[in-house]
Design a protein around this motif. Structure first.
Motif, mmCIF file in Angstrom:
data_model
loop_
_atom_site.group_PDB
_atom_site.id
_atom_site.type_symbol
_atom_site.label_atom_id
_atom_site.label_comp_id
_atom_site.label_asym_id
_atom_site.label_seq_id
_atom_site.Cartn_x
_atom_site.Cartn_y
_atom_site.Cartn_z
ATOM 1 N N ARG A 293 26.766 49.333 70.416
ATOM 2 C CA ARG A 293 25.781 49.469 71.234
ATOM 3 C C ARG A 293 26.167 49.916 72.595
ATOM 4 N NH1 ARG A 293 20.721 46.829 69.995
ATOM 5 N NH2 ARG A 293 21.116 45.551 68.029
ATOM 6 N N ILE B 260 19.863 42.361 59.631
ATOM 7 C CA ILE B 260 18.411 42.973 60.274
ATOM 8 C C ILE B 260 19.079 43.513 61.707
ATOM 9 C CG2 ILE B 260 16.402 41.977 61.212
ATOM 10 C CD1 ILE B 260 16.143 40.133 59.092
ATOM 11 N N GLN B 261 20.145 42.765 62.429
ATOM 12 C CA GLN B 261 20.125 43.233 63.745
ATOM 13 C C GLN B 261 20.715 44.606 63.848
ATOM 14 O OE1 GLN B 261 22.584 40.003 65.187
ATOM 15 N NE2 GLN B 261 20.841 38.747 65.926
ATOM 16 N N GLY C 265 20.607 46.715 61.449
ATOM 17 C CA GLY C 265 19.593 47.578 60.750
ATOM 18 C C GLY C 265 18.735 48.412 61.907
ATOM 19 N N GLU C 266 18.556 47.597 62.931
ATOM 20 C CA GLU C 266 17.660 48.020 63.998
ATOM 21 C C GLU C 266 18.313 49.098 64.754
ATOM 22 O OE1 GLU C 266 16.807 44.628 66.270
ATOM 23 O OE2 GLU C 266 15.159 43.722 64.953
ATOM 24 N N ILE C 267 19.548 49.063 65.009
ATOM 25 C CA ILE C 267 20.295 49.926 65.996
ATOM 26 C C ILE C 267 20.928 51.226 65.311
ATOM 27 C CG2 ILE C 267 22.583 48.695 65.846
ATOM 28 C CD1 ILE C 267 21.315 50.616 68.744
#
Length: 263
Positions: free
Chosen positions: A19, A51-52, A54-56
């Motif tokens: 990130r 899930i985390q 998959g968001e970024i």
């Protein structure tokens, strides 16, 4: 750094690093690190991490593809510009070569025209001088015979055969001058015909009647009336000579005079 020092296989730090790199604009490294974090999450079957990540990951991948498309577009645009410049350069070179060829042809024609002009002007001065001398002699003879009332002798003096002889001398001078400028005209002219149709004059270095017509054309005199006036033929006779000659040639009628001009 702590995970690396303690050999901890933890996806949170690697994903966070991805990130951070993404925010700094290092998309390539961000994608690589987040992908490693995704592999670790799959290895541990950590659904929350999946899930985390998959968001970024799709956002980073989307920006990466956008950058690749932009680079591709830049390359395509650059390629088009380079191709356009290359095409313009090629057209410029072709235009230059064409213009240079035209200039060379024009210079050659001017040199040829100057040579023809010099030859015929020099010859015309001599011919006119000789003609004036002959006319002076004729006038004196005529005047003397009229004064002496020798009318029959006068008729013999100005008979038509004398005029024919003068015209023959005129053609002889023309042939001599023309062949001094185009010495291989007869040879190249005859190459346009089959052996059985090739002609030569009875006297060496002399043109036949047909050759004189095309010799005048080679000099740039294409008007049939001017040719007929010089050769003392009718315009129909000139056309007949030209048609008959072209029909016997090895080249087409349309190309015949072009080949004459190339001699």
């Amino acid at each position: 750094m702590c995970d690396n020092a303690t050999a901890t296989k933890e996806t949170t730090a690697l994903c966070g690093l991805g990130r951070l790199l993404y925010k700094r604009g290092d998309v390539e490294r961000a994608v690589r690190y987040v992908q490693l974090a995704l592999d670790d999450a799959n290895f541990y079957n950590a659904r929350l991490r999946l899930i985390q990540i998959g968001e970024i990951l799709p956002i980073i991948q989307q920006d990466r593809y956008a950058m690749m498309r932009h680079q591709r577009n830049v390359m395509v645009t650059a390629g088009c510009i380079i191709s356009l410049f290359a095409l313009l350069l090629l057209l410029g070179v072709l235009a230059y070569r064409k213009q240079n060829k035209i200039i060379k042809t024009t210079n050659h024609q001017l040199q040829e025209a100057n040579k023809i002009k010099d030859e015929y002007i020099g010859r015309s001065f001599y011919t006119n001088s000789e003609y004036i001398k002959q006319m002076e002699k004729l006038y004196k003879t005529v005047d003397r015979k009229i004064a002496a009332r020798q009318y029959e002798d006068l008729r013999q003096t100005i008979k038509e055969s004398t005029l024919k002889a003068e015209r023959t001398n005129l053609y002889s001078d023309f042939d001599e001058t023309f062949l001094s400028i185009f010495p291989d005209f007869i040879e190249k002219y005859n190459k346009l015909f089959a052996p059985e149709n090739q002609k030569t004059a009875a006297t060496p270095n002399t043109l036949t009647s047909e050759m004189r017509i095309f010799a005048l054309i080679r000099l740039g005199i294409s008007d049939s009336e001017r040719i007929s006036s010089f050769l003392n033929y009718s315009v129909n006779t000139i056309h007949s000579y030209k048609t008959r000659t072209k029909n016997k040639a090895l080249v087409s009628n349309d190309d015949f005079e072009k080949r004459i001009m190339e001699i």
